[in-house]
Design an enzyme around this catalytic site. Structure first.
Site, mmCIF file in Angstrom:
data_model
loop_
_atom_site.group_PDB
_atom_site.id
_atom_site.type_symbol
_atom_site.label_atom_id
_atom_site.label_comp_id
_atom_site.label_asym_id
_atom_site.label_seq_id
_atom_site.Cartn_x
_atom_site.Cartn_y
_atom_site.Cartn_z
ATOM 1 N N ASP A 67 1.072 -1.188 0.146
ATOM 2 C CA ASP A 67 0.222 0.144 0.204
ATOM 3 C C ASP A 67 0.404 1.393 0.064
ATOM 4 O O ASP A 67 1.765 2.011 0.301
ATOM 5 C CB ASP A 67 -1.046 -0.186 1.194
ATOM 6 C CG ASP A 67 -0.378 -0.619 2.840
ATOM 7 O OD1 ASP A 67 1.519 -0.046 2.628
ATOM 8 O OD2 ASP A 67 -0.788 -0.774 2.976
ATOM 9 N N ASN A 136 -7.760 -2.965 13.720
ATOM 10 C CA ASN A 136 -9.240 -2.787 13.972
ATOM 11 C C ASN A 136 -8.688 -4.556 12.634
ATOM 12 O O ASN A 136 -10.221 -5.151 12.707
ATOM 13 C CB ASN A 136 -9.869 -2.066 13.065
ATOM 14 C CG ASN A 136 -9.074 -1.464 11.599
ATOM 15 O OD1 ASN A 136 -7.913 -1.908 11.996
ATOM 16 N ND2 ASN A 136 -9.528 -0.857 11.637
ATOM 17 N N HIS A 138 -7.407 -4.718 10.351
ATOM 18 C CA HIS A 138 -6.549 -4.497 8.874
ATOM 19 C C HIS A 138 -5.898 -5.641 8.550
ATOM 20 O O HIS A 138 -4.536 -5.233 9.025
ATOM 21 C CB HIS A 138 -6.977 -3.031 8.176
ATOM 22 C CG HIS A 138 -5.591 -2.190 8.460
ATOM 23 N ND1 HIS A 138 -5.637 -1.387 9.915
ATOM 24 C CD2 HIS A 138 -4.305 -2.191 8.739
ATOM 25 C CE1 HIS A 138 -4.883 -0.369 10.239
ATOM 26 N NE2 HIS A 138 -3.691 -0.905 9.289
ATOM 27 N N GLU A 143 -10.216 -1.720 4.993
ATOM 28 C CA GLU A 143 -10.463 -1.725 6.275
ATOM 29 C C GLU A 143 -11.726 -2.857 6.651
ATOM 30 O O GLU A 143 -12.531 -3.751 5.836
ATOM 31 C CB GLU A 143 -10.843 -0.105 7.084
ATOM 32 C CG GLU A 143 -9.968 0.729 6.813
ATOM 33 C CD GLU A 143 -8.935 0.675 7.770
ATOM 34 O OE1 GLU A 143 -8.601 0.225 9.024
ATOM 35 O OE2 GLU A 143 -7.868 1.768 8.527
#
Length: 244
Positions: A67, A136, A138, A143
């Site tokens: 990313d 979380n 990811h 997400e």
């Protein structure tokens, strides 16, 4: 799934580095999928040490990073291209022309993501994909959502991710709100997947991701369906897992 709990961060890093090094030695022209963040810094340092010791050769390796922040050029000190140069590429004999990071400076999200996805396809896919694990759940910047995104895409970062990353910027207002990231489908097509996570703060999400339900609300949980995944965590991150 191979699930390995190590005694500390240093052992986690060395164990993960050994798996990557073995991949490179087995196939010197392999394609590695790479990740950024504080967790893989130790394993990159170990790989650099292996190269400096003369036991590892990156000259034929190709790489694709997961990313990049949208809006940051590669020479920005918080871009992921800059991170990879600083922690790995500048210190080994990899050909930087064969190292790929999404083009965060391209404002055309559709074009940037389509080009990156096609480049991975043209390279024959990823042989080993390294992943960190967000608080979380990811992976990359995928997400929690209602569905698993299939291909490289532009995502809106959650407030929890923005807050977690703000420590690296002068202020939270400087943290980009979007990123280009490999999709879940792209990640799942890697022939092997290697996940690293450390620290007490990751204990609950490690349990949820690898021992809980498979759901796009915990993106990493999809890895339970991958045919060749290795998860390496330190004792703190693995403290809530059934085999801890």
């Amino acid at each position: 799934m191979r699930f390995i709990i190590t005694k500390d961060y240093e052992e986690m890093s060395r164990t993960a580095a050994d798996i990557i090094a073995a991949q490179v030695r087995e196939n010197p022209a392999c394609t590695l999928g790479l990740a950024t963040g504080s967790t893989p810094e130790g394993l990159y340092a170990d790989l650099v040490a292996d190269y400096e010791a003369g036991t590892l050769d990156f000259s034929q390796v190709q790489s694709f990073n997961l990313d990049e922040y949208r809006g940051l050029p590669g020479d920005h000190d918080q871009s992921y291209r800059y991170f990879m140069n600083k922690h790995l590429f500048d210190h080994v004999n990899i050909d930087k022309a064969r190292t790929h990071v999404p083009d965060g400076s391209n404002p055309d999200a559709d074009a940037a993501c389509a080009a990156y996805e096609q480049a991975i396809v043209d390279a024959g896919g990823v042989d080993l994909q390294l992943l960190g694990l967000g608080h979380n759940g990811h992976i990359g910047f995928n997400e929690p959502a209602d569905v698993f995104p299939k291909a490289t895409n532009c995502v809106d970062l959650t407030e929890s991710t923005i807050t977690a990353n703000s420590r690296l910027f002068d202020s939270i207002d400087d943290v980009p709100r979007q990123a280009y990231t490999m999709g879940i489908g792209t990640i799942m097509r890697a022939r092997k997947v290697l996940v690293v996570a450390n620290g007490e703060g990751k204990a609950q999400i490690v349990r949820d991701a690898f021992f809980g339900d498979v759901t796009p609300r915990v993106p990493a949980s999809i890895l339970q369906f991958h045919p060749d995944v290795t998860v390496i965590v330190d004792a703190e991150a693995g403290s809530l897992c059934p085999q801890a």
